[in-house]
Write a protein that holds these residues in place. Sequence first.
Motif, short mmCIF file in Angstrom:
data_model
loop_
_atom_site.label_atom_id
_atom_site.label_comp_id
_atom_site.label_asym_id
_atom_site.label_seq_id
_atom_site.Cartn_x
_atom_site.Cartn_y
_atom_site.Cartn_z
N UNK A 31 -0.86 2.54 -4.60
CA UNK A 31 -2.11 2.03 -4.01
C UNK A 31 -3.13 1.73 -5.09
N UNK A 32 -3.26 2.62 -6.08
CA UNK A 32 -4.23 2.41 -7.15
C UNK A 32 -3.88 1.17 -7.97
N UNK A 33 -2.59 0.96 -8.25
CA UNK A 33 -2.17 -0.22 -9.01
C UNK A 33 -2.55 -1.50 -8.26
N UNK A 85 -10.29 -4.89 -7.22
CA UNK A 85 -11.04 -4.19 -6.17
C UNK A 85 -11.54 -5.16 -5.09
N UNK A 86 -10.76 -6.23 -4.89
CA UNK A 86 -11.12 -7.24 -3.88
C UNK A 86 -9.94 -7.50 -2.97
N UNK A 87 -10.25 -7.93 -1.77
CA UNK A 87 -9.24 -8.30 -0.79
C UNK A 87 -8.42 -9.48 -1.31
N UNK A 135 -10.68 3.56 1.59
CA UNK A 135 -10.56 2.99 2.93
C UNK A 135 -9.65 1.76 2.99
N UNK A 136 -9.18 1.29 1.85
CA UNK A 136 -8.35 0.08 1.86
C UNK A 136 -6.98 0.36 2.50
N UNK A 137 -6.42 -0.69 3.04
CA UNK A 137 -5.05 -0.65 3.56
C UNK A 137 -4.23 -1.51 2.61
#
Length: 67
Positions: A13-15, A22-24, A35-37
């Motif tokens: 997830x971090x990668x 840090x953007x969609x 909170x990201x999926x």
Amino acid sequence: MPYKKIRFTAIERWVGFSVHGKKCYIDSHPIDLLSMQVDHIIPEFLLAEPERLADAGARMLAFIAKS
């Protein structure tokens, strides 16, 4: 075609979060790690669409190469 939901580790997830700045992936709005999926970065529905998945993978590799 149904697809199997994938579970990601905290490191995976971090990668994904870091690689995409840090953007969609879809619309570039800012996201936060807690909170990201993961399917918000690379949508799981692409598992049923191999050509679009390959395109997303190629764009991700190009982004990494530029970094």
